[in-house]
Design a protein around this motif. Structure first.
Motif, short mmCIF file in Angstrom:
data_model
loop_
_atom_site.label_atom_id
_atom_site.label_comp_id
_atom_site.label_asym_id
_atom_site.label_seq_id
_atom_site.Cartn_x
_atom_site.Cartn_y
_atom_site.Cartn_z
N SER A 1 0.69 -1.25 0.01
CA SER A 1 0.04 -0.12 -0.07
C SER A 1 0.81 1.17 0.01
O SER A 1 2.09 1.14 0.32
N ALA A 2 0.30 2.50 -0.29
CA ALA A 2 1.08 3.71 -0.31
C ALA A 2 0.17 4.83 0.20
O ALA A 2 0.37 5.18 1.46
N CYS A 3 -0.58 5.25 -0.59
CA CYS A 3 -1.36 6.31 -0.29
C CYS A 3 -2.52 5.99 0.66
O CYS A 3 -3.03 6.85 1.44
N ARG A 4 -3.01 4.95 0.86
CA ARG A 4 -4.08 4.44 1.69
C ARG A 4 -5.30 5.28 1.64
O ARG A 4 -6.14 5.38 2.46
N GLY B 1 -7.05 5.53 -1.75
CA GLY B 1 -7.59 5.41 -3.23
C GLY B 1 -7.03 6.16 -4.28
O GLY B 1 -7.77 6.15 -5.37
N GLY B 2 -5.96 6.78 -3.79
CA GLY B 2 -5.54 7.46 -5.11
C GLY B 2 -4.34 7.14 -5.79
O GLY B 2 -4.21 7.47 -7.01
N CYS B 3 -3.51 6.14 -5.34
CA CYS B 3 -2.40 5.78 -6.08
C CYS B 3 -2.37 4.31 -6.77
O CYS B 3 -1.87 3.96 -7.93
N GLY B 4 -3.33 3.30 -6.55
CA GLY B 4 -3.53 2.23 -7.00
C GLY B 4 -2.54 0.92 -6.63
O GLY B 4 -2.45 0.09 -7.15
N THR B 5 -1.77 1.34 -5.64
CA THR B 5 -0.77 0.16 -5.16
C THR B 5 -1.44 -0.84 -4.71
O THR B 5 -0.89 -2.04 -4.57
N CYS B 6 -2.53 -0.59 -3.97
CA CYS B 6 -3.09 -1.74 -3.18
C CYS B 6 -4.21 -2.66 -4.04
O CYS B 6 -4.87 -3.36 -3.67
N LEU C 1 -9.79 -1.87 -4.98
CA LEU C 1 -8.80 -0.94 -3.99
C LEU C 1 -9.10 -1.49 -2.50
O LEU C 1 -10.16 -1.11 -2.20
N CYS D 1 -7.70 -0.29 0.21
CA CYS D 1 -7.51 0.42 1.01
C CYS D 1 -8.77 1.68 1.31
O CYS D 1 -8.88 2.17 2.33
S1 FES Z 1 -2.80 2.56 -1.24
FE1 FES Z 1 -3.05 4.04 -2.75
S2 FES Z 1 -4.91 3.20 -3.76
FE2 FES Z 1 -4.77 2.06 -1.94
#
Ligand code: FES
Length: 408
Positions: A359-362, A364-369, A394, A396
């Motif tokens: 995860s990164a932004c937590r 819903g903005g970056c798509g990492t999760c 997502l 997060c």
């Molecule tokens: S951690 Fe960035 S969208 Fe879920």
């Protein structure tokens, strides 16, 4: 090694292990909210007879090996001048501690979850210095760049993402609210608006502890002096003795809705917020509760965002009203768990259960999760900023609407 020296080192490493155990306990408490949790203690794992000595119901951390690492950026001793004399300082000493963590807990899955959390704690904060404040993780990204990235390093990067931007052609009065270093993106927005539409009404509220933390002071004062449409309000929550209201700052205390309502005229405003989690967690819900429409509120937390999780919690009654447990299968992690509705998101839930996920932004903005939904349905309290690929979700910001099988 002399006996005295050995005793000194033992004392030092005992202190280090105590410090690490405290860090892990604080981390686990933050993640689980459970003060009765299994706790970590510095302890030997076995006695002289080879029998386990870890106390029942605890995690034990024990020192296994120490490696010294002196290959730092500055190979030569650093030269410093102190009270007129030139001194040579050796390069900083860095030690790699190899530790063993063991659990003695009756329930196997609880032991596993706690061990996974301990590992996550060390992932989240791999380097500890004597100046560390326990419980405050350092800037992981900058630390990684300082310590691990050199010319020639290959980095995996993502394109910029998010929806935190202002339309400089809009005439609607804008309220920019910054906390600490969250001023950085807002200053760019402010300058762009002043350049493109200098007549647009702009309010900048900037909250810091006191003048020692206030960034861009001369630049902001100059902008306010040059642009009659800009109104600048600096708030100090803990002004220093010599700082005076009216001269150094305009408001004593934190930024809150009461201050905004007193300062802003009637009519529609567009709000842009960027600051630390505590500020975002208090201001975003308060602004919504005061009647600011969701579409007029734009925000970005500085650091991992916690606002959307709180918002999801508030909205959870409508998003997931089911009270019966739902079975969630995390395919790649090999875990099947029961969702009990206590968590704001699938990511929070998985982490609380010791499932490590990217995860990164937590927020819903970056798509990492983002992960594939193999079965079931995920719901969101509000549409995430990141464009979700078909058949994915997502973690997060999502919650289960049904039992799920997720690829993660
Ligand atoms: S951690 Fe960035 S969208 Fe879920």
């Amino acid at each position: 090694m002399s006996a005295g020296r050995q005793a000194y080192n033992r004392g030092m490493f005992d202190a280090v292990l105590r410090f690490l155990a405290d860090e892990v306990n604080a981390f686990m408490l933050r993640r689980t909210g459970d003060s009765e949790q299994v706790r970590m203690v510095p302890s030997r794992l076995v006695n002289e007879q080879g029998n386990p000595v870890v106390a029942d119901g605890s995690l034990a951390i024990s020192l296994f090996q120490i490696e010294e690492e002196r290959a730092l950026r500055e190979p030569l001793p650093e030269r410093v001048v102190q009270q007129g004399r030139e001194l040579q300082r050796p390069p900083p000493l860095r030690l790699n501690l190899l530790v063993v963590v063991a659990a003695r807990v009756a329930a196997y899955d609880v032991a596993l979850a706690r061990l996974a959390l301990a590992v996550r704690c060390f992932h989240a904060k791999p380097v500890h210095t004597p100046a560390d404040s326990p419980g405050l993780p350092p800037g992981l990204a900058s630390q990684h760049f300082h310590d691990g990235v050199q010319v020639g390093s290959v980095l995996r990067v993502k394109a910029p993402a998010g929806q935190f931007f202002i339309d400089p052609e809009d005439d609607t009065p804008a309220v920019l609210i910054a906390g600490g270093i969250g001023i950085t993106p807002l200053l760019c927005m402010l300058k762009t608006c002043l350049l493109r539409k200098p007549q647009r009404a702009l309010h900048l509220f900037y909250g810091v502890r006191n003048g020692s933390e206030q960034a861009f002071r001369p630049a902001l004062q100059q902008l306010a002096a040059q642009h009659p449409a800009l109104r600048l309000t600096v708030a100090y929550s803990r002004p220093a003795e010599h700082e005076r209201q009216g001269r150094d700052y305009q408001h004593r205390g934190h930024l809150d809705v009461a201050l905004l309502q007193r300062s802003l005229g009637a009519g529609r405003h567009l709000y842009y917020l960027c600051g630390p989690p505590a500020m975002m967690q208090s201001l975003v819900p308060a602004l919504l509760a005061s009647g600011v429409p969701q579409q007029d509120l734009h925000y970005e937390a500085f650091g991992p965002a916690t606002v959307p999780a709180a918002a999801v919690t508030a909205a959870s009654a409508s998003a997931s009203t089911r009270s019966e447990p739902l079975e969630l299968r995390f395919q790649l992690s090999g875990r099947t768990l029961l969702w009990d509705g206590r968590d704001a998101s699938l990511l929070d839930f998985a982490e609380r259960q010791g499932v490590a996920l990217e995860s990164a932004c937590r927020s819903g903005g970056c798509g990492t999760c983002e992960t594939r939904v193999l079965q079931g349905e995920v719901v969101y309290a509000q549409r995430p900023m990141h464009e979700i690929a078909p058949g994915h979700c997502l973690l997060c910001v999502g919650r289960p609407a049904t039992a799920l099988v997720l690829e993660a």
